[in-house]
Motif scaffolding. Sequence first.
Motif, PDB file in Angstrom:
ATOM      1  N   CYS A 167      -3.880  -0.987   3.113  1.00 50.53           N
ATOM      2  CA  CYS A 167      -4.598   0.154   2.537  1.00 50.53           C
ATOM      3  C   CYS A 167      -4.038   1.448   3.144  1.00 50.53           C
ATOM      4  O   CYS A 167      -4.036   1.611   4.360  1.00 50.53           O
ATOM      5  CB  CYS A 167      -6.088   0.026   2.823  1.00 50.53           C
ATOM      6  SG  CYS A 167      -7.002   1.540   2.515  1.00 50.53           S
ATOM      7  N   LEU A 188      -5.225   4.398   3.343  1.00 50.74           N
ATOM      8  CA  LEU A 188      -6.176   5.206   4.113  1.00 50.74           C
ATOM      9  C   LEU A 188      -6.583   4.521   5.412  1.00 50.74           C
ATOM     10  O   LEU A 188      -6.909   5.192   6.396  1.00 50.74           O
ATOM     11  CB  LEU A 188      -7.384   5.584   3.256  1.00 50.74           C
ATOM     12  CG  LEU A 188      -7.050   6.516   2.089  1.00 50.74           C
ATOM     13  CD1 LEU A 188      -8.310   7.092   1.473  1.00 50.74           C
ATOM     14  CD2 LEU A 188      -6.115   7.633   2.503  1.00 50.74           C
ATOM     15  N   CYS A 189      -6.556   3.194   5.460  1.00 52.47           N
ATOM     16  CA  CYS A 189      -6.711   2.509   6.751  1.00 52.47           C
ATOM     17  C   CYS A 189      -5.563   2.931   7.672  1.00 52.47           C
ATOM     18  O   CYS A 189      -5.749   3.106   8.875  1.00 52.47           O
ATOM     19  CB  CYS A 189      -6.736   0.998   6.573  1.00 52.47           C
ATOM     20  SG  CYS A 189      -8.323   0.366   5.973  1.00 52.47           S
ATOM     21  N   HIS A 235     -10.968   3.322  -0.737  1.00 55.36           N
ATOM     22  CA  HIS A 235     -11.354   3.523   0.662  1.00 55.36           C
ATOM     23  C   HIS A 235     -12.041   4.889   0.698  1.00 55.36           C
ATOM     24  O   HIS A 235     -11.433   5.898   0.327  1.00 55.36           O
ATOM     25  CB  HIS A 235     -10.103   3.481   1.551  1.00 55.36           C
ATOM     26  CG  HIS A 235     -10.369   3.695   3.012  1.00 55.36           C
ATOM     27  ND1 HIS A 235      -9.845   2.890   4.002  1.00 55.36           N
ATOM     28  CD2 HIS A 235     -11.089   4.643   3.658  1.00 55.36           C
ATOM     29  CE1 HIS A 235     -10.236   3.334   5.184  1.00 55.36           C
ATOM     30  NE2 HIS A 235     -10.992   4.400   5.006  1.00 55.36           N
ATOM     31  N   HIS A 264     -13.178   0.723   6.229  1.00 57.85           N
ATOM     32  CA  HIS A 264     -12.707   0.433   4.882  1.00 57.85           C
ATOM     33  C   HIS A 264     -13.894   0.059   4.002  1.00 57.85           C
ATOM     34  O   HIS A 264     -14.252  -1.109   3.861  1.00 57.85           O
ATOM     35  CB  HIS A 264     -11.681  -0.705   4.923  1.00 57.85           C
ATOM     36  CG  HIS A 264     -11.070  -0.987   3.584  1.00 57.85           C
ATOM     37  ND1 HIS A 264     -10.033  -0.262   3.075  1.00 57.85           N
ATOM     38  CD2 HIS A 264     -11.386  -1.909   2.634  1.00 57.85           C
ATOM     39  CE1 HIS A 264      -9.711  -0.723   1.880  1.00 57.85           C
ATOM     40  NE2 HIS A 264     -10.522  -1.732   1.587  1.00 57.85           N
TER      41      HIS A 264
HETATM   42 ZN   LIG Z   1      -8.857   1.151   3.827  1.00 60.16          ZN
END
Ligand SMILES: [Zn+2]
Length: 328
Positions: free
Chosen positions: A16, A18-19, A106, A60
């Motif tokens: 991910c 954004l993670c 996310h 998340h």
């Molecule tokens: Zn994420």
Amino acid sequence: MDSSHSHRSKTLVSNCPLCQVVVTGAQNPEFICELQNVVVTRGPFAQRWPGAVQVTCKRHLRDPGQLKYPHFIHSQAELYALENAIRTTTRAHHMNVVKFGNVVEHLHWHLIPRFEGETHPQKNPWELADLPAEALFHTSPKQPLDLLYAEITDSVKSLLKQAQPPYFATAFFIRPRAKQDQPDFLNKTLVEQHRAICAAPTEFECFLMQRNYLDFAWDTFGGEIDAGETPRVALHRELKEELGWSVDQELEVTRQWVNGMIRGFVYLVEPKDGRLLQDVPDRIPCDEVKQAAWIPLQDLLANTGNTYALPLCGRARALVAGLTDFSL
Ligand SMILES: [Zn+2]
């Protein structure tokens, strides 16, 4: 109350993007600041609207409703403080605050200051994506971005000193390092145990966990207090969720204060089933726990090389000093 499913959804996801923003933190060239619930970066609108930020949830999740209620309230306080900080720092006419979630699942927001002197004040930033930056303004706001974002960071942190984050309840499990002393010690009452630890802290070790999310730091077992729970009830629930342990007694040893407000309640706890005699105590698997281990109390007190996080060391120092309250 938390199902194992919702625990899973909080763990960071490797593919991910954004993670990645959360894990990368200050190493990211776009990084502005980190608050308790979110990471703030410049994001896609900063080059065109100076002061714009992307606000990424540290977990998340797809929807704010998946946060426990006290976390939800505190993350909204962080957003509100950011919005205020940006509006006043940039002298914006008004702010656009949006949550899309159409592309990346996310939780994140975009905060975009809108200025007097824009050529298309009634259009949304994403409708103006094709317009060159110089065509956006009759008179463009001029201030170096680095300075602007430093000012926004100062402002948001000062505003948030007034926002109460959720409380937590957390447990120290402690035993003597010398095998032969363990059975006697664990037969004592918690008050007697506490006295013995204060008298010779270097002779003891504590059972800690390494988080499987956010900063992957070592910490005591425990967690946030849900709405309607007392600290003690939350402590028992968290120990059940994270370890599968039932505990029948606990002794409050200290309270952690931050910015003049109580943040957490710290307990000395012993499950009276001989579990603490085990070098690898039986526990249930928990997605939030990467690993668990016995660590000498002295390691937390000395914290050579800053291996451990400040709050954990602070709790250990307050515990051995017999302080009923300590401040970070
Ligand atoms: Zn994420």
